[in-house]
Design a protein around this motif. Structure first.
Motif, short mmCIF file in Angstrom:
data_model
loop_
_atom_site.label_atom_id
_atom_site.label_comp_id
_atom_site.label_asym_id
_atom_site.label_seq_id
_atom_site.Cartn_x
_atom_site.Cartn_y
_atom_site.Cartn_z
N LYS A 52 0.82 -1.21 0.00
CA LYS A 52 0.00 0.00 0.00
C LYS A 52 0.86 1.26 0.00
N HIS A 53 2.03 1.19 0.62
CA HIS A 53 2.87 2.37 0.77
C HIS A 53 3.94 2.46 -0.31
N GLU A 54 4.09 1.44 -1.11
CA GLU A 54 5.13 1.44 -2.12
C GLU A 54 4.61 2.08 -3.41
N LYS A 55 5.33 3.04 -3.90
CA LYS A 55 4.93 3.70 -5.14
C LYS A 55 5.34 2.83 -6.32
N PRO A 56 4.61 2.90 -7.42
CA PRO A 56 5.01 2.13 -8.61
C PRO A 56 6.34 2.66 -9.15
N TYR A 57 7.09 1.77 -9.73
CA TYR A 57 8.39 2.16 -10.27
C TYR A 57 8.70 1.37 -11.53
N ALA A 58 9.64 1.88 -12.29
CA ALA A 58 10.17 1.20 -13.47
C ALA A 58 11.61 0.80 -13.15
N VAL A 59 12.16 -0.09 -13.94
CA VAL A 59 13.55 -0.53 -13.75
C VAL A 59 14.31 -0.34 -15.06
N ILE A 60 15.43 0.33 -14.96
CA ILE A 60 16.35 0.44 -16.09
C ILE A 60 17.42 -0.62 -15.85
N PHE A 61 17.44 -1.62 -16.71
CA PHE A 61 18.37 -2.75 -16.57
C PHE A 61 19.29 -2.76 -17.78
N GLY A 62 20.56 -3.01 -17.55
CA GLY A 62 21.48 -3.01 -18.67
C GLY A 62 22.71 -3.86 -18.43
N THR A 63 23.47 -4.04 -19.50
CA THR A 63 24.73 -4.78 -19.46
C THR A 63 25.79 -3.94 -20.14
N VAL A 64 26.98 -3.90 -19.54
CA VAL A 64 28.12 -3.19 -20.12
C VAL A 64 28.97 -4.23 -20.86
N TRP A 65 29.19 -3.98 -22.15
CA TRP A 65 29.96 -4.89 -22.99
C TRP A 65 31.28 -4.23 -23.38
N GLY A 66 32.37 -4.98 -23.32
CA GLY A 66 33.67 -4.47 -23.71
C GLY A 66 33.88 -4.58 -25.21
N PRO A 67 35.03 -4.10 -25.71
CA PRO A 67 35.32 -4.17 -27.15
C PRO A 67 35.38 -5.62 -27.67
N ALA A 138 5.63 3.42 -18.31
CA ALA A 138 4.85 3.13 -17.10
C ALA A 138 5.75 2.38 -16.11
N ASP A 139 5.14 1.55 -15.27
CA ASP A 139 5.92 0.74 -14.33
C ASP A 139 6.34 -0.53 -15.07
N GLU A 140 7.51 -0.47 -15.67
CA GLU A 140 8.00 -1.53 -16.54
C GLU A 140 9.50 -1.69 -16.37
N ARG A 141 10.03 -2.74 -16.96
CA ARG A 141 11.47 -2.95 -17.02
C ARG A 141 11.92 -2.67 -18.45
N VAL A 142 12.96 -1.86 -18.58
CA VAL A 142 13.52 -1.54 -19.89
C VAL A 142 14.96 -2.03 -19.89
N ASP A 143 15.30 -2.84 -20.89
CA ASP A 143 16.66 -3.39 -21.00
C ASP A 143 17.45 -2.60 -22.03
N THR A 144 18.73 -2.40 -21.73
CA THR A 144 19.62 -1.70 -22.65
C THR A 144 21.00 -2.29 -22.55
N GLY A 145 21.86 -1.91 -23.45
CA GLY A 145 23.25 -2.35 -23.42
C GLY A 145 24.16 -1.18 -23.70
N LEU A 146 25.28 -1.14 -23.01
CA LEU A 146 26.30 -0.12 -23.24
C LEU A 146 27.53 -0.83 -23.82
N HIS A 147 27.87 -0.48 -25.05
CA HIS A 147 29.00 -1.11 -25.75
C HIS A 147 30.19 -0.15 -25.73
N LEU A 148 31.25 -0.59 -25.11
CA LEU A 148 32.48 0.21 -25.03
C LEU A 148 33.36 -0.07 -26.23
N LYS A 149 34.07 0.98 -26.68
CA LYS A 149 34.94 0.83 -27.86
C LYS A 149 36.37 1.07 -27.44
#
Length: 149
Positions: A52-67, A138-149
């Motif tokens: 009841k006291h927890e507000k809705p939230y989204a999650v930004i989820f990601g992975t860091v990839w090397g060269p 909205a209150d969702e999970r979004v996946d992303t990737g960070l690619h390092l060069k």
């Protein structure tokens, strides 16, 4: 010669067949069922009160990839709202190169980037990373990737 009268020892099943034993077993079963009902009701009250006291939230989820396309550990990740200049959150990638950050639910664009000042590639060159835009509806999970060069 003195003869002693011996009674045969009780068979194992006879020990557990009297009316007193049956009543004790019945009482034990009833008390266990009542206890389970109470604990289930208490658990339900606990979880509903917590939510009841927890507000809705989204999650930004990601992975860091090397060269070399392997996950990178210990990279500082920064996240900000698109209309802001300073990072709102800073976190680090774990041993699997992954990170996760809660964000308020609702339509919003975020910018995610890796700060790689202290990291170098296998050949000794400094790593570079690009900013990635993430959109949340909205209150969702979004996946992303960070690619390092």
């Amino acid at each position: 010669m003195i003869s002693r009268s011996r009674t045969a020892p009780p068979r194992p099943l006879e020990l557990y067949s009297g009316p007193a034993y049956r009543m004790a077993l019945l009482g034990l079963c009833v008390s266990a069922m009542v206890g389970l009902g109470r604990s289930a009701a208490a658990a339900e009250d606990f979880w509903s009160a917590e939510n009841k006291h927890e507000k809705p939230y989204a999650v930004i989820f990601g992975t860091v990839w090397g060269p070399d396309d392997h996950p990178v550990y210990g990279v500082k990740i920064k996240i900000r709202r698109e209309n802001e200049k300073k990072a709102r959150w800073e976190l680090y990638s774990d041993h699997s190169g992954e990170f996760a950050q809660r964000a308020p639910a609702g339509k919003q664009d975020y910018v995610v980037w890796a700060e790689v000042k202290d990291h170098k590639s296998a050949n000794g060159n400094p790593l570079q990373g690009d900013e990635v835009k993430v959109h949340i509806d909205a209150d969702e999970r979004v996946d992303t990737g960070l690619h390092l060069k």
